[in-house]
Enzyme design. Sequence first.
Site, PDB file in Angstrom:
ATOM      1  N   HIS A  41     -72.927  16.071   1.860  1.00  0.00           N
ATOM      2  CA  HIS A  41     -73.258  14.748   1.350  1.00  0.00           C
ATOM      3  C   HIS A  41     -74.129  13.984   2.344  1.00  0.00           C
ATOM      4  O   HIS A  41     -73.715  12.989   2.942  1.00  0.00           O
ATOM      5  CB  HIS A  41     -71.981  13.960   1.022  1.00  0.00           C
ATOM      6  N   HIS A  74     -67.853  22.353   0.322  1.00  0.00           N
ATOM      7  CA  HIS A  74     -66.690  21.844  -0.409  1.00  0.00           C
ATOM      8  C   HIS A  74     -65.932  22.925  -1.160  1.00  0.00           C
ATOM      9  O   HIS A  74     -64.828  22.696  -1.632  1.00  0.00           O
ATOM     10  CB  HIS A  74     -67.137  20.782  -1.416  1.00  0.00           C
ATOM     11  N   HIS A 124     -64.089  14.648  -6.860  1.00  0.00           N
ATOM     12  CA  HIS A 124     -64.783  15.093  -5.640  1.00  0.00           C
ATOM     13  C   HIS A 124     -64.925  16.617  -5.701  1.00  0.00           C
ATOM     14  O   HIS A 124     -63.993  17.316  -6.116  1.00  0.00           O
ATOM     15  CB  HIS A 124     -63.980  14.681  -4.411  1.00  0.00           C
ATOM     16  N   GLU A 126     -64.729  18.971  -3.568  1.00  0.00           N
ATOM     17  CA  GLU A 126     -63.658  19.735  -2.897  1.00  0.00           C
ATOM     18  C   GLU A 126     -62.399  19.781  -3.756  1.00  0.00           C
ATOM     19  O   GLU A 126     -61.734  20.809  -3.870  1.00  0.00           O
ATOM     20  CB  GLU A 126     -63.337  19.123  -1.525  1.00  0.00           C
ATOM     21  N   THR A 166     -59.430  17.590   2.617  1.00  0.00           N
ATOM     22  CA  THR A 166     -59.547  17.670   4.078  1.00  0.00           C
ATOM     23  C   THR A 166     -60.070  16.393   4.733  1.00  0.00           C
ATOM     24  O   THR A 166     -59.875  16.192   5.930  1.00  0.00           O
ATOM     25  CB  THR A 166     -60.493  18.827   4.482  1.00  0.00           C
ATOM     26  N   ASN A 224     -65.808  11.187   3.715  1.00  0.00           N
ATOM     27  CA  ASN A 224     -65.291  10.968   5.075  1.00  0.00           C
ATOM     28  C   ASN A 224     -65.999   9.806   5.752  1.00  0.00           C
ATOM     29  O   ASN A 224     -65.391   9.067   6.528  1.00  0.00           O
ATOM     30  CB  ASN A 224     -65.360  12.260   5.887  1.00  0.00           C
ATOM     31  N   SER A 266     -70.970  14.733   8.195  1.00  0.00           N
ATOM     32  CA  SER A 266     -72.175  15.366   7.638  1.00  0.00           C
ATOM     33  C   SER A 266     -73.455  14.682   8.132  1.00  0.00           C
ATOM     34  O   SER A 266     -74.521  14.837   7.527  1.00  0.00           O
ATOM     35  CB  SER A 266     -72.114  15.328   6.107  1.00  0.00           C
TER      36      SER A 266
END
Length: 287
Positions: A41, A74, A124, A126, A166, A224, A266
């Site tokens: 991302h 992901h 999302h 993930e 995560t 994140n 990221s």
Amino acid sequence: MVNIKVAQTAGFCFGVRIAVDMAKKAGEQLGHAYTNGPIIHNKQVVSYLESLGVKELQDYSQLKPGETVIIRSHGVPPETERKLKSMNINVLDATCPFVKKVHDKVRQLVEEGYFVVIIGEEGHPEVIGTLGHLKEVNGQGVVVENFEDLVKKVPKRNKIGVVAQTTQSEDFFREAVGYLAENTEELKVFNTICDATSVRQEDVKKLAPTVDVMIIIGGKHSGNTQRLAQISKALNPNTYHIETADELQKEWFEGKENIGVSAGASTPDWIINQVVEKIKQLKGVYT
């Protein structure tokens, strides 16, 4: 005298570095490859990879046998990988090892008879991948994003197992586990929030209260990075979430001398360095 403090943990994490390096290598060696969605991302990194011929797959009809698709960090549901391989596509798996650990724990919980609660963001990528692994083993479970979800979506069960996306917030994870412990007979918990997420959040908690302004760098769609910005904003109202140095505004720093900088997992180093240099320019510091 301006004092710029950059969090030691700012920038790429282990899993992101693996994914970006794999995509870069594919671009340089093959000259053409796809990723199943943005590999991370961060729009600037995605643009860089596009310049190497690594582009986001828009539709399976684009693919021809023998072409290469890189599974992003992901992860994906197992059925997605099977579909690609059935089309004779060369699949490169860049799923973060910590995300794979979540998949393994979900399977373990189902085998042991637990209803699975995934603490994460509905939709999302993930979480979509993790739900795919839950489905693969005929498991049952729900995704909870907040306390309201916990109360509304988690049914009464004797055995509940917990995993987390995560990049989730450690604070909400602890809150959710506390609630579930009081409302089920048997609770099994795997804290699958990765170390890279935890240490970045802890660094921001330490740094934000000690500076006049906090700059959080990272994709606006990066989970994140959003959580780093939320944590920082709660501790320092002068917090700004940006993607690039071009978004910095001079008035943010007027009369401010202590400036903190952190970045999501990221965010590449070169963007962090550009932001630091731009802050120095805005403050009239020339080196």
